[in-house]
Design an enzyme around this catalytic site. Sequence first.
Site, PDB file in Angstrom:
ATOM      1  N   SER A   1       5.017  -7.138  -2.650  1.00 34.99           N
ATOM      2  CA  SER A   1       4.669  -7.307  -1.227  1.00 34.99           C
ATOM      3  C   SER A   1       5.156  -8.674  -0.764  1.00 34.99           C
ATOM      4  O   SER A   1       5.084  -9.649  -1.515  1.00 34.99           O
ATOM      5  CB  SER A   1       3.154  -7.214  -1.060  1.00 34.99           C
ATOM      6  OG  SER A   1       2.776  -7.608   0.241  1.00 34.99           O
ATOM      7  N   ALA A   2       5.609  -8.773   0.496  1.00 35.36           N
ATOM      8  CA  ALA A   2       6.138 -10.056   0.991  1.00 35.36           C
ATOM      9  C   ALA A   2       5.037 -11.001   1.467  1.00 35.36           C
ATOM     10  O   ALA A   2       5.140 -12.207   1.292  1.00 35.36           O
ATOM     11  CB  ALA A   2       7.126  -9.802   2.126  1.00 35.36           C
ATOM     12  N   HIS A   3       3.972 -10.447   2.042  1.00 35.98           N
ATOM     13  CA  HIS A   3       3.035 -11.370   2.707  1.00 35.98           C
ATOM     14  C   HIS A   3       2.094 -12.102   1.756  1.00 35.98           C
ATOM     15  O   HIS A   3       1.282 -12.916   2.175  1.00 35.98           O
ATOM     16  CB  HIS A   3       2.272 -10.677   3.842  1.00 35.98           C
ATOM     17  CG  HIS A   3       1.147  -9.786   3.442  1.00 35.98           C
ATOM     18  ND1 HIS A   3      -0.168 -10.177   3.549  1.00 35.98           N
ATOM     19  CD2 HIS A   3       1.128  -8.531   2.971  1.00 35.98           C
ATOM     20  CE1 HIS A   3      -0.937  -9.171   3.161  1.00 35.98           C
ATOM     21  NE2 HIS A   3      -0.183  -8.168   2.801  1.00 35.98           N
TER      22      HIS A   3
ATOM     23  N   GLN B   1       0.176  -9.569  -6.624  1.00 35.52           N
ATOM     24  CA  GLN B   1      -0.382 -10.909  -6.794  1.00 35.52           C
ATOM     25  C   GLN B   1       0.328 -11.663  -7.911  1.00 35.52           C
ATOM     26  O   GLN B   1       0.309 -12.885  -7.956  1.00 35.52           O
ATOM     27  CB  GLN B   1      -1.883 -10.841  -7.114  1.00 35.52           C
ATOM     28  CG  GLN B   1      -2.727 -10.191  -6.037  1.00 35.52           C
ATOM     29  CD  GLN B   1      -2.929 -11.072  -4.804  1.00 35.52           C
ATOM     30  OE1 GLN B   1      -2.669 -12.273  -4.811  1.00 35.52           O
ATOM     31  NE2 GLN B   1      -3.395 -10.462  -3.724  1.00 35.52           N
TER      32      GLN B   1
ATOM     33  N   THR C   1       0.852  -1.204   0.000  1.00 37.61           N
ATOM     34  CA  THR C   1       0.000   0.000   0.000  1.00 37.61           C
ATOM     35  C   THR C   1       0.885   1.250   0.000  1.00 37.61           C
ATOM     36  O   THR C   1       0.656   2.191  -0.772  1.00 37.61           O
ATOM     37  CB  THR C   1      -0.914  -0.017   1.244  1.00 37.61           C
ATOM     38  OG1 THR C   1      -1.790  -1.139   1.123  1.00 37.61           O
ATOM     39  CG2 THR C   1      -1.712   1.265   1.392  1.00 37.61           C
TER      40      THR C   1
ATOM     41  N   CYS D   1      -9.661  -8.369   1.145  1.00 39.02           N
ATOM     42  CA  CYS D   1      -8.259  -8.322   1.555  1.00 39.02           C
ATOM     43  C   CYS D   1      -7.878  -6.915   1.975  1.00 39.02           C
ATOM     44  O   CYS D   1      -6.824  -6.696   2.522  1.00 39.02           O
ATOM     45  CB  CYS D   1      -7.329  -8.840   0.467  1.00 39.02           C
ATOM     46  SG  CYS D   1      -6.896  -7.676  -0.791  1.00 39.02           S
TER      47      CYS D   1
HETATM   48  N1  PLP Z   1      -2.013  -4.555  -4.171  1.00 35.45           N
HETATM   49  C1  PLP Z   1      -2.625  -5.735  -4.358  1.00 35.45           C
HETATM   50  C2  PLP Z   1      -2.878  -6.220  -5.737  1.00 35.45           C
HETATM   51  C3  PLP Z   1      -3.030  -6.512  -3.265  1.00 35.45           C
HETATM   52  O1  PLP Z   1      -3.643  -7.674  -3.454  1.00 35.45           O
HETATM   53  C4  PLP Z   1      -2.762  -6.020  -1.977  1.00 35.45           C
HETATM   54  C5  PLP Z   1      -3.221  -6.827  -0.821  1.00 35.45           C
HETATM   55  O2  PLP Z   1      -4.037  -6.509  -0.058  1.00 35.45           O
HETATM   56  C6  PLP Z   1      -2.114  -4.792  -1.831  1.00 35.45           C
HETATM   57  C7  PLP Z   1      -1.760  -4.085  -2.960  1.00 35.45           C
HETATM   58  C8  PLP Z   1      -1.799  -4.217  -0.490  1.00 35.45           C
HETATM   59  O3  PLP Z   1      -0.741  -4.924   0.094  1.00 35.45           O
HETATM   60  P1  PLP Z   1      -0.253  -4.634   1.571  1.00 35.45           P
HETATM   61  O4  PLP Z   1      -1.125  -5.456   2.445  1.00 35.45           O
HETATM   62  O5  PLP Z   1       1.188  -5.091   1.620  1.00 35.45           O
HETATM   63  O6  PLP Z   1      -0.391  -3.197   1.811  1.00 35.45           O
END
Ligand code: PLP
Length: 375
Positions: free
Chosen positions: A199-201, A179, A72, A325
């Site tokens: 993103s790592a998670h 993703q 984010t 999510c």
């Molecule tokens: N972008 C995408 C495509 C996502 O699926 C997510 C997940 O929620 C995010 C951004 C945000 O990731 P983060 O949780 O690391 O902020």
Amino acid sequence: MKRIYLDYAASTPVDKRVLEAMQPYFTEKYGNPGSLHAFGQEAIAAVDKSREKVAESIGAKFEEIIFTGSATEANNLALRGFVKSNEVNKIVVSAVEHESVLKTAQDLEEENVEVVVVPVSKDGLVDLEKLKAALDRKTALVSVIYAQNEIGTIEPIAEISKMVKAFNPEILVHTDAVQAFQYLDCDVGKLGVDLMTLSAHKIYGPKGIGALYVNSRLPAMRALITGGGQEFGLRSGTENVPNIVGFAKAVELVSHSRELESKRVGELRDYFWSELKKIHPGAGQNGGEPGLPNILNVHFPDSRAEDLLIKFDKAGIAVSSGSACSARSAEPSHVLQALGLPMEAVKSSIRFSLGRFTSEREIKETLERIIRSII
Ligand code: PLP
């Protein structure tokens, strides 16, 4: 009852090998990477090595990787970093961006930035003609998600970059590859992007760490977080060493398993969908090809997603609806609405997302539980 997790697109468990790599940086190697003594040197060496690994995995240079606190934040930096420095007045995004791009773009509208949201087809593919038509002299940045997090649709990023650069090479192209990274080639040269979010998670790494690739040829960006000048001045704050190390280990594991994992998970997903259709012939898939192998988004006629979610949860199966999510929100998904689905379908949709630890046994068990207690 053994719980079954089919929500890997929301988050993934940390792989044990990732955890192992991280552990010493909590307890033994806890120095501040900014310190000059041996503890600090040990920490900065780990950060450097991790940056190198992440950079290498996407064909980037060491200094082109900026670690952030989340994807984010990386998306915010991509959009706001240039808007501020260049006094940009137009950005173009797709209608199926993650909220961290869409809401940021909306927020920038308050700062006199013109925002064009490009529609998508019923399969979720960005309308390239409309995207092209949105480009003009004022356009500074185009942001299109690589693989959509709710429906899995894969956007033609290389084609989009080519089109945008042919119109004007100065326009920056950003993609959110959060993703996509597990399943697709994310080489920034091949994609032709200037900025890319990771993103790592979502790849079996820890939560609270993301990265933005920033092409070193770009004009200077403005930081969102200022202070001690870490991350090449773009993201101040002591580096989260264990998370950075874990992120790099997760990246390394994905890079070795992409092809096999895509095939394995894709076969499981296809089997699940073919059996699910037998159980519920009225069910329909949202989004289409090309799509990620792990995501299946389905609408169930005459059902409400909230009721289904509760039933699934009671049956020990974790799935999600809409944009779950991003928040605990029951708002109808902007992505499903962008596909032009009727509101009944939008409100009766469930996302199943498979991952590294999903087995055939789990899929069969899920189908049995669906027959027994859900549909
Ligand atoms: N972008 C995408 C495509 C996502 O699926 C997510 C997940 O929620 C995010 C951004 C945000 O990731 P983060 O949780 O690391 O902020």
